[in-house]
Design a protein around this motif. Structure first.
Motif, PDB file in Angstrom:
ATOM      1  N   GLU A 142       0.801  -1.219   0.000  1.00  0.00           N
ATOM      2  CA  GLU A 142       0.000   0.000   0.000  1.00  0.00           C
ATOM      3  C   GLU A 142       0.844   1.285   0.000  1.00  0.00           C
ATOM      4  O   GLU A 142       0.697   2.143   0.876  1.00  0.00           O
ATOM      5  N   PRO A 143       1.703   1.438  -0.997  1.00  0.00           N
ATOM      6  CA  PRO A 143       2.503   2.665  -1.062  1.00  0.00           C
ATOM      7  C   PRO A 143       1.660   3.842  -1.537  1.00  0.00           C
ATOM      8  O   PRO A 143       0.603   3.666  -2.148  1.00  0.00           O
ATOM      9  N   THR A 144       2.139   5.027  -1.243  1.00  0.00           N
ATOM     10  CA  THR A 144       1.523   6.215  -1.819  1.00  0.00           C
ATOM     11  C   THR A 144       2.023   6.352  -3.251  1.00  0.00           C
ATOM     12  O   THR A 144       2.985   5.685  -3.657  1.00  0.00           O
ATOM     13  N   SER A 161      -7.703   7.680  -4.420  1.00  0.00           N
ATOM     14  CA  SER A 161      -7.233   9.004  -4.823  1.00  0.00           C
ATOM     15  C   SER A 161      -7.199   9.996  -3.661  1.00  0.00           C
ATOM     16  O   SER A 161      -6.392  10.923  -3.669  1.00  0.00           O
ATOM     17  N   SER A 162      -8.045   9.805  -2.641  1.00  0.00           N
ATOM     18  CA  SER A 162      -8.014  10.740  -1.511  1.00  0.00           C
ATOM     19  C   SER A 162      -6.756  10.529  -0.662  1.00  0.00           C
ATOM     20  O   SER A 162      -6.152  11.489  -0.192  1.00  0.00           O
ATOM     21  N   GLN A 163      -6.357   9.272  -0.465  1.00  0.00           N
ATOM     22  CA  GLN A 163      -5.144   8.968   0.291  1.00  0.00           C
ATOM     23  C   GLN A 163      -3.918   8.835  -0.614  1.00  0.00           C
ATOM     24  O   GLN A 163      -2.795   8.772  -0.128  1.00  0.00           O
ATOM     25  N   ARG A 164      -4.175   8.721  -1.920  1.00  0.00           N
ATOM     26  CA  ARG A 164      -3.125   8.498  -2.933  1.00  0.00           C
ATOM     27  C   ARG A 164      -2.326   7.230  -2.636  1.00  0.00           C
ATOM     28  O   ARG A 164      -1.106   7.206  -2.735  1.00  0.00           O
ATOM     29  N   THR A 165      -3.066   6.162  -2.245  1.00  0.00           N
ATOM     30  CA  THR A 165      -2.413   4.882  -1.971  1.00  0.00           C
ATOM     31  C   THR A 165      -2.840   3.850  -3.012  1.00  0.00           C
ATOM     32  O   THR A 165      -3.955   3.894  -3.535  1.00  0.00           O
ATOM     33  N   ILE A 166      -1.938   2.924  -3.275  1.00  0.00           N
ATOM     34  CA  ILE A 166      -2.159   1.876  -4.253  1.00  0.00           C
ATOM     35  C   ILE A 166      -2.128   0.536  -3.524  1.00  0.00           C
ATOM     36  O   ILE A 166      -1.215   0.278  -2.745  1.00  0.00           O
ATOM     37  N   THR A 167      -3.113  -0.304  -3.789  1.00  0.00           N
ATOM     38  CA  THR A 167      -3.176  -1.636  -3.208  1.00  0.00           C
ATOM     39  C   THR A 167      -3.360  -2.638  -4.332  1.00  0.00           C
ATOM     40  O   THR A 167      -4.236  -2.453  -5.181  1.00  0.00           O
TER      41      THR A 167
END
Length: 121
Positions: free
Chosen positions: A44-46, A90-96
């Motif tokens: 879960e990186p930004t 998109s609100s946290q700008r995290t990718i899972t």
């Protein structure tokens, strides 16, 4: 008695095949392939963290970091999300990374074990 699976036991449904075809087409792009590999080690990186990890692993000049972020945001992440391979908040700008189909997992596993770059072959 045959030990081979019966044809109907191995066939994917039309929807599954289409999703896998799309996923493999997406993986043919080197950077998208590297994104999924990177998500194996960076949970879960930004967007910025992923861009930095890619910049370092691909030996891209630091001056191109902003270009990588823009490509991720506008091109690569939306395509991977549309193919249901990742979720992008998109609100946290995290990718899972989502649960990947078995053939995609196998392809990523094989490629992550490859030590040779195309220049070495």
């Amino acid at each position: 008695m045959s030990k081979c699976p019966r044809r109907h036991e191995t066939e994917a449904t039309e929807g599954d095949t289409t999703k896998q075809d799309i996923a493999f087409k997406l993986l043919s792009d080197h950077l998208r392939h590297q994104i999924l590999l990177s998500l194996n080690t960076h949970e879960e990186p930004t967007l910025s963290e992923l861009a930095t990890a890619l910049q370092e692993s691909e030996r891209i000049p630091e001056t191109d970091l902003e270009r990588i972020k823009i490509q991720l945001y506008h091109n690569h992440l939306p395509k991977l999300e549309d193919a249901e391979l990742i979720d992008y908040d998109s609100s946290q700008r995290t990718i899972t990374r989502r649960q990947l189909p078995a053939p995609i997992k196998k392809t990523l596993k094989i490629s992550s074990n490859c030590d040779e770059s195309p220049a070495d072959v």
